[in-house]
Structure formats: C-alpha cells, structure tokens
Design a protein around this motif. Structure first.
Motif, short mmCIF file in Angstrom:
data_model
loop_
_atom_site.label_atom_id
_atom_site.label_comp_id
_atom_site.label_asym_id
_atom_site.label_seq_id
_atom_site.Cartn_x
_atom_site.Cartn_y
_atom_site.Cartn_z
N SER A 1 35.46 57.48 54.34
CA SER A 1 34.42 58.13 53.53
C SER A 1 33.43 58.80 54.45
O SER A 1 32.89 58.17 55.36
N ILE A 2 33.18 60.08 54.21
CA ILE A 2 32.27 60.86 55.05
C ILE A 2 31.14 61.40 54.19
O ILE A 2 31.38 61.93 53.09
N ILE A 3 29.91 61.27 54.68
CA ILE A 3 28.75 61.75 53.94
C ILE A 3 27.78 62.48 54.86
O ILE A 3 27.81 62.32 56.08
N ALA A 4 26.93 63.29 54.25
CA ALA A 4 25.76 63.86 54.92
C ALA A 4 24.58 63.62 53.99
O ALA A 4 24.67 63.89 52.79
N VAL A 5 23.50 63.09 54.55
CA VAL A 5 22.35 62.67 53.74
C VAL A 5 21.17 63.62 53.97
O VAL A 5 20.88 64.01 55.11
N ASP A 6 20.50 63.98 52.88
CA ASP A 6 19.30 64.80 52.96
C ASP A 6 18.20 63.98 53.63
O ASP A 6 17.81 62.92 53.10
N PRO A 7 17.68 64.41 54.76
CA PRO A 7 16.67 63.60 55.47
C PRO A 7 15.36 63.45 54.70
O PRO A 7 14.59 62.52 54.96
N GLU A 8 15.11 64.34 53.76
CA GLU A 8 13.86 64.26 53.01
C GLU A 8 13.95 63.35 51.79
O GLU A 8 13.03 62.58 51.50
N THR A 9 15.07 63.41 51.09
CA THR A 9 15.21 62.64 49.85
C THR A 9 16.09 61.41 50.00
O THR A 9 16.13 60.55 49.12
N SER A 10 16.85 61.32 51.10
CA SER A 10 17.82 60.24 51.35
C SER A 10 18.98 60.27 50.37
O SER A 10 19.75 59.32 50.27
N GLU A 11 19.12 61.37 49.64
CA GLU A 11 20.26 61.53 48.74
C GLU A 11 21.45 62.07 49.50
O GLU A 11 21.30 62.84 50.46
N ILE A 12 22.66 61.70 49.08
CA ILE A 12 23.86 62.30 49.65
C ILE A 12 23.93 63.75 49.19
O ILE A 12 23.90 64.03 47.99
N MET A 13 24.00 64.67 50.15
CA MET A 13 24.08 66.07 49.78
C MET A 13 25.50 66.63 49.92
O MET A 13 25.83 67.67 49.36
N PHE A 14 26.35 65.94 50.70
CA PHE A 14 27.76 66.33 50.85
C PHE A 14 28.56 65.06 51.04
O PHE A 14 28.12 64.12 51.71
N LYS A 15 29.77 65.04 50.47
CA LYS A 15 30.67 63.92 50.69
C LYS A 15 32.12 64.36 50.57
O LYS A 15 32.45 65.37 49.94
N ALA A 16 32.99 63.58 51.16
CA ALA A 16 34.43 63.77 51.03
C ALA A 16 35.09 62.47 51.47
O ALA A 16 34.49 61.65 52.16
N GLU A 17 36.33 62.27 51.06
CA GLU A 17 37.08 61.09 51.46
C GLU A 17 38.48 61.46 51.94
O GLU A 17 39.00 62.53 51.59
N PHE A 18 39.07 60.57 52.70
CA PHE A 18 40.50 60.65 53.01
C PHE A 18 41.20 59.75 52.00
O PHE A 18 41.21 58.53 52.12
N GLY A 19 41.77 60.38 50.98
CA GLY A 19 42.39 59.61 49.90
C GLY A 19 43.72 59.01 50.27
O GLY A 19 44.16 58.03 49.68
N ALA A 20 44.42 59.61 51.23
CA ALA A 20 45.69 59.09 51.71
C ALA A 20 45.78 59.36 53.20
O ALA A 20 45.43 60.46 53.65
N VAL A 21 46.22 58.37 53.95
CA VAL A 21 46.29 58.49 55.40
C VAL A 21 47.62 57.95 55.89
O VAL A 21 48.01 56.82 55.57
N SER A 22 48.34 58.76 56.65
CA SER A 22 49.57 58.33 57.33
C SER A 22 49.43 58.70 58.80
O SER A 22 48.49 59.41 59.18
N PRO A 23 50.34 58.26 59.65
CA PRO A 23 50.26 58.66 61.06
C PRO A 23 50.39 60.16 61.27
O PRO A 23 49.97 60.68 62.31
N GLU A 24 50.95 60.87 60.29
CA GLU A 24 51.18 62.30 60.42
C GLU A 24 50.13 63.17 59.74
O GLU A 24 49.84 64.28 60.18
N VAL A 25 49.56 62.67 58.64
CA VAL A 25 48.71 63.51 57.79
C VAL A 25 47.59 62.68 57.17
O VAL A 25 47.81 61.52 56.79
N VAL A 26 46.41 63.27 57.07
CA VAL A 26 45.38 62.73 56.19
C VAL A 26 45.13 63.74 55.08
O VAL A 26 45.15 64.95 55.32
#
Length: 283
Positions: free
Chosen positions: A192-217
């Motif tokens: 899980s990857i996020i970027a947080v707004d430094p002023e509001t502490s809200e997550i402003m961007f997010k994404a996840e790796f829903g499936a991970v193998s040795p070859e592909v995420v």
C-alpha cells in the motif's frame, strides 16, 4: 459440470500444479492474479469446504491447454474464445455465486455469455491492460511512501471512498470485517502506497499492489482525493508507485476502463504501454 461440457472441462488437482504453473508463465502480466494465488496456495487443487475455489482445466494432446480460476471471482487463463465458452458452460452448471468475471476480454465475454447468467451490474468490455518495465521519466511524487500500521484508519477511509466511487456501492456491503482485513493485509505486506497532505494530514494519493508475483506486480486502487484533483498529482504519484513496484518485480502492470481517457493519458505519460485487453463483468 463434467456432463454439461461432455467431458471437455475438469477440475484440476494438486498433481496438475506444475502444468498450471507452466500455463501461467506463458503470459505473466495477464495471469498475475492467479499466479499470485497459486503461489500462495502452493497447489492447483480445490480449496477447502464445499464452496472452496477450484481451478477448471481443458486438456489437449500435449497436456493442459487452458484453465479458469473459479472462486468468488472467475478468471480465465490462456483461454481462447471457444475454450471460454466451455468454461462458461461449466461455471454455469456449478451454480456458484460470484462477484466478477475478469481477465482476457474475449474469453471473459464468452464465459459470461455461456453461463446464461442475467442481472450483471456492469459490463466493462474494453479495459486496456498496460505495463512498464523501467523507471518512469516523470519525477516521483515527493512524500509518497509505504503505508504503516498507524495509517490504517485513513487508508481504510481512502480505500472505501475509492471503491464506492469506482463501483457505485460501499465495500462494507459485502462484509466490513473482510474488507478491513484486506486493507490491513496490503499494509502489512508493504503493498500500500500513500502520499499525505502535510497541512491536513489527509491522504491525497494512494495505490496498492493488488497482486504480486516474482515476475509482475499489478497496481490497483489508484485514487486522488477529489479536493486534490487537477493539481498534477496522478502522474508523479504513479511514477512513485512504479519505482516501488520495480523493487518487487521486473514488470509493473494495471488495467483501466477505456472510457477513462484522462487516466490512460496519465499512465502513458508515466511510461505504461498497452499489452492486452481485459474485460470485467460485475455482479
């Protein structure tokens, strides 16, 4: 099922695991979701319980030709349209309750048609499957990082907002505990990857790796907070996601609805190229 397909489709067993792994390896980008699951289970055999997931297979003279993961989601593996039709007949005869059918577009649409199922909530027949194998030329978003356990409440909130916006209903409708465990599991796995707004502490961007193998995420759940849209966060955010993903596997992939032209342009700017076409049937 066997009778419905006149013996053309069978349920794979543990002994079929090497053959299934070879089939999955023929297209690691398209098959990453099933590959990751089979790797975790260490078997192609049926899951536990009456409603446990199974893998269906179609054989040829030289062994396993095509497969189909059959659980809460239906996912074809290496199936032609004709083989997709056979899998659809088999799945329809099993009378399972499923959330979706997704994967290679031609096979998915044939499966859906052959099941005879009605009442699909949405049919997304054209979803470009995209991939990147090198760092993006876009500067990664400053402050983008892996989620930590203490981030769980706001990651859950952002994830639920993205889910509701994308699918039109709350993820809690299908079980709040199960959904929360899914989010917590992604955080604990470092997916899980996020970027947080430094002023509001809200997550402003997010994404996840829903499936991970040795070859592909495979990237899923890409979201920019509505109040932060139009500020140019998506491209740098995805560049940060690619940077992290390439630490886990040599290829980062995703699929996107064809009508989401703004997202496609962003992914292309980051460096993704189309390598196939998916479809998703939502129930």
């Amino acid at each position: 099922m066997h009778r419905a397909t006149r013996g053309g489709v069978r349920v794979l067993g543990h002994g079929d695991t090497p053959a299934l792994e070879r089939l999955l390896a023929t297209d690691p980008v398209a098959n990453v979701s099933v590959s990751a699951t089979i790797r975790a289970r260490r078997s192609a055999g049926p899951g536990k319980g009456r409603n446990g997931a199974v893998v269906l297979g179609i054989d040829g003279d030289n062994g396993l030709l095509a497969a189909c993961w059959t659980g809460s989601n239906i996912i074809p593996v290496g199936a032609t349209p004709a083989q997709g039709e056979l899998f659809g007949v088999a799945v329809g005869a099993m009378r399972r309750r499923v959330a979706s059918i997704y994967g290679d577009a031609e096979a998915v649409l044939e499966i859906f048609d052959a099941t005879g199922w009605t009442g699909a909530r949405d049919v997304r027949a054209d979803q470009p499957l995209m991939a990147i194998t090198q760092a993006s030329g876009v500067q990664p978003l400053a402050g983008a990082r892996l989620s930590r356990s203490g981030d769980f409440p706001r990651v859950e909130q952002a994830s639920a907002a993205m889910f509701t916006e994308e699918l039109g209903f709350s993820p809690y409708a299908q079980g709040a505990g199960q959904y929360r465990e899914r989010v917590r599991g992604l955080i604990n796995a470092g997916h899980s990857i996020i970027a947080v707004d430094p002023e509001t502490s809200e997550i402003m961007f997010k994404a996840e790796f829903g499936a991970v193998s040795p070859e592909v995420v495979q990237v899923q759940g890409v979201w920019v907070r509505p109040s932060h849209r139009g500020r140019g966060l998506a491209g740098p955010g995805m560049a940060a996601v690619v940077e992290r993903g390439l630490q886990l596997a040599p290829t980062v992939s995703l699929y996107v609805n064809s009508y989401n032209t703004a997202a496609i342009r962003t992914y292309e700017r980051v460096g993704f190229t189309q390598v196939g076409t998916f479809a998703t049937i939502l129930f």
